[in-house]
Write a protein that holds these residues in place. Structure first.
Motif, PDB file in Angstrom:
ATOM      1  N   GLU A 119     128.553 129.187  19.998  1.00  0.00           N
ATOM      2  CA  GLU A 119     128.436 130.637  19.880  1.00  0.00           C
ATOM      3  C   GLU A 119     129.728 131.275  20.369  1.00  0.00           C
ATOM      4  O   GLU A 119     130.214 130.939  21.453  1.00  0.00           O
ATOM      5  CB  GLU A 119     127.250 131.150  20.686  1.00  0.00           C
ATOM      6  N   PRO A 120     130.286 132.194  19.587  1.00  0.00           N
ATOM      7  CA  PRO A 120     131.597 132.770  19.930  1.00  0.00           C
ATOM      8  C   PRO A 120     131.523 133.878  20.973  1.00  0.00           C
ATOM      9  O   PRO A 120     131.776 135.038  20.693  1.00  0.00           O
ATOM     10  CB  PRO A 120     132.102 133.292  18.587  1.00  0.00           C
ATOM     11  N   LYS A 121     131.194 133.499  22.192  1.00  0.00           N
ATOM     12  CA  LYS A 121     131.153 134.473  23.284  1.00  0.00           C
ATOM     13  C   LYS A 121     132.572 134.803  23.727  1.00  0.00           C
ATOM     14  O   LYS A 121     133.432 133.933  23.767  1.00  0.00           O
ATOM     15  CB  LYS A 121     130.356 133.913  24.459  1.00  0.00           C
ATOM     16  N   ASP A 122     132.805 136.058  24.053  1.00  0.00           N
ATOM     17  CA  ASP A 122     134.088 136.503  24.588  1.00  0.00           C
ATOM     18  C   ASP A 122     135.222 136.453  23.564  1.00  0.00           C
ATOM     19  O   ASP A 122     136.379 136.311  23.919  1.00  0.00           O
ATOM     20  CB  ASP A 122     134.447 135.710  25.849  1.00  0.00           C
ATOM     21  N   TYR A 123     134.888 136.526  22.281  1.00  0.00           N
ATOM     22  CA  TYR A 123     135.883 136.663  21.220  1.00  0.00           C
ATOM     23  C   TYR A 123     135.767 138.058  20.637  1.00  0.00           C
ATOM     24  O   TYR A 123     134.661 138.591  20.515  1.00  0.00           O
ATOM     25  CB  TYR A 123     135.655 135.640  20.099  1.00  0.00           C
ATOM     26  N   THR A 124     136.870 138.651  20.248  1.00  0.00           N
ATOM     27  CA  THR A 124     136.834 139.991  19.645  1.00  0.00           C
ATOM     28  C   THR A 124     136.513 139.926  18.164  1.00  0.00           C
ATOM     29  O   THR A 124     136.071 140.908  17.586  1.00  0.00           O
ATOM     30  CB  THR A 124     138.179 140.725  19.826  1.00  0.00           C
ATOM     31  N   VAL A 125     136.741 138.782  17.527  1.00  0.00           N
ATOM     32  CA  VAL A 125     136.492 138.610  16.099  1.00  0.00           C
ATOM     33  C   VAL A 125     135.458 137.518  15.907  1.00  0.00           C
ATOM     34  O   VAL A 125     135.599 136.420  16.446  1.00  0.00           O
ATOM     35  CB  VAL A 125     137.787 138.222  15.356  1.00  0.00           C
ATOM     36  N   THR A 126     134.400 137.815  15.155  1.00  0.00           N
ATOM     37  CA  THR A 126     133.361 136.814  14.923  1.00  0.00           C
ATOM     38  C   THR A 126     132.899 136.790  13.461  1.00  0.00           C
ATOM     39  O   THR A 126     131.832 136.283  13.162  1.00  0.00           O
ATOM     40  CB  THR A 126     132.141 137.076  15.828  1.00  0.00           C
ATOM     41  N   ASP A 127     133.709 137.325  12.559  1.00  0.00           N
ATOM     42  CA  ASP A 127     133.231 137.391  11.178  1.00  0.00           C
ATOM     43  C   ASP A 127     134.211 136.835  10.147  1.00  0.00           C
ATOM     44  O   ASP A 127     134.150 137.162   8.986  1.00  0.00           O
ATOM     45  CB  ASP A 127     132.852 138.829  10.817  1.00  0.00           C
ATOM     46  N   SER A 128     135.096 135.954  10.553  1.00  0.00           N
ATOM     47  CA  SER A 128     136.014 135.321   9.606  1.00  0.00           C
ATOM     48  C   SER A 128     135.375 134.018   9.107  1.00  0.00           C
ATOM     49  O   SER A 128     134.236 133.702   9.438  1.00  0.00           O
ATOM     50  CB  SER A 128     137.363 135.068  10.267  1.00  0.00           C
ATOM     51  N   LEU A 129     136.101 133.241   8.328  1.00  0.00           N
ATOM     52  CA  LEU A 129     135.570 131.996   7.759  1.00  0.00           C
ATOM     53  C   LEU A 129     135.191 130.957   8.803  1.00  0.00           C
ATOM     54  O   LEU A 129     134.424 130.041   8.511  1.00  0.00           O
ATOM     55  CB  LEU A 129     136.582 131.373   6.790  1.00  0.00           C
ATOM     56  N   ILE A 130     135.711 131.079  10.010  1.00  0.00           N
ATOM     57  CA  ILE A 130     135.366 130.124  11.067  1.00  0.00           C
ATOM     58  C   ILE A 130     133.901 130.276  11.491  1.00  0.00           C
ATOM     59  O   ILE A 130     133.318 129.376  12.064  1.00  0.00           O
ATOM     60  CB  ILE A 130     136.303 130.267  12.293  1.00  0.00           C
ATOM     61  N   CYS A 131     133.321 131.409  11.180  1.00  0.00           N
ATOM     62  CA  CYS A 131     131.956 131.710  11.610  1.00  0.00           C
ATOM     63  C   CYS A 131     130.965 131.405  10.484  1.00  0.00           C
ATOM     64  O   CYS A 131     131.065 131.939   9.385  1.00  0.00           O
ATOM     65  CB  CYS A 131     131.864 133.171  12.026  1.00  0.00           C
TER      66      CYS A 131
END
Length: 167
Positions: A119-131
């Motif tokens: 889970e991408p906690k503490d990231y400002t971006v969470t909607d690119s292809l990595i997600c």
């Protein structure tokens, strides 16, 4: 046995690959630059850690194009695959670490077992292809905008996750 395969233009992804190797106790002989390594070098490893920076508008690092094409033709059944990448979340939020997602997508039909999602906690971006489905499919590093301490902490946390998944 774990092998690290990376593509790096400016040296950032290579540096991350070396930090991951140090955290996991991987020998320098098991760290491979994809620009200088035949894809058959992956055969001897049960676990592959693959790293690429993201370039342009969400593209793989240049050396990865031929390597990933060849890797897709390899038998990856049963291999564990973890992916890490570098990007710039402030300048390119829509494509932050897309290379990680691109590698994931390219290999998703090849029988490998992906490891290292979180889970991408503490990231400002969470909607690119990595997600995918609310989780990052691999480690995302923003060496441009985050402190070296934060980068080191992210690598350490991801490596702890990898250790649990390869035991």
């Amino acid at each position: 046995m774990t092998g690290i395969f990376f593509g790096s233009t400016t040296g950032t992804t290579e540096s991350v690959a070396n930090q991951i190797a140090q955290e996991l106790g991987i020998s320098s002989t098991d760290i491979h630059n994809v620009s200088e390594t035949p894809v058959e070098a992956t055969d001897k490893y049960d676990c592959l850690l693959l790293g690429s920076s993201t370039w342009g508008c969400g593209e793989l690092q240049d050396d990865w194009y031929d390597f990933i094409k060849s890797l897709k033709s390899q038998n990856l059944n049963g291999k564990k695959v973890g992916i890490f990448g570098c990007g710039d979340s402030e300048s390119y939020p829509d494509t932050f670490c897309d290379a990680v997602g691109l590698i994931y997508d390219e290999l998703s039909e090849n029988g490998c077992n992906f490891i290292g999602s979180f889970e991408p906690k503490d990231y400002t971006v969470t909607d690119s292809l990595i997600c995918k489905n609310g989780k990052f499919v691999g480690l995302a590093i923003d060496d441009c905008n985050e402190s070296s301490q934060k980068v080191s902490e992210r690598i350490h946390e991801w490596c702890n996750l990898i250790k649990k998944e390869i035991e």
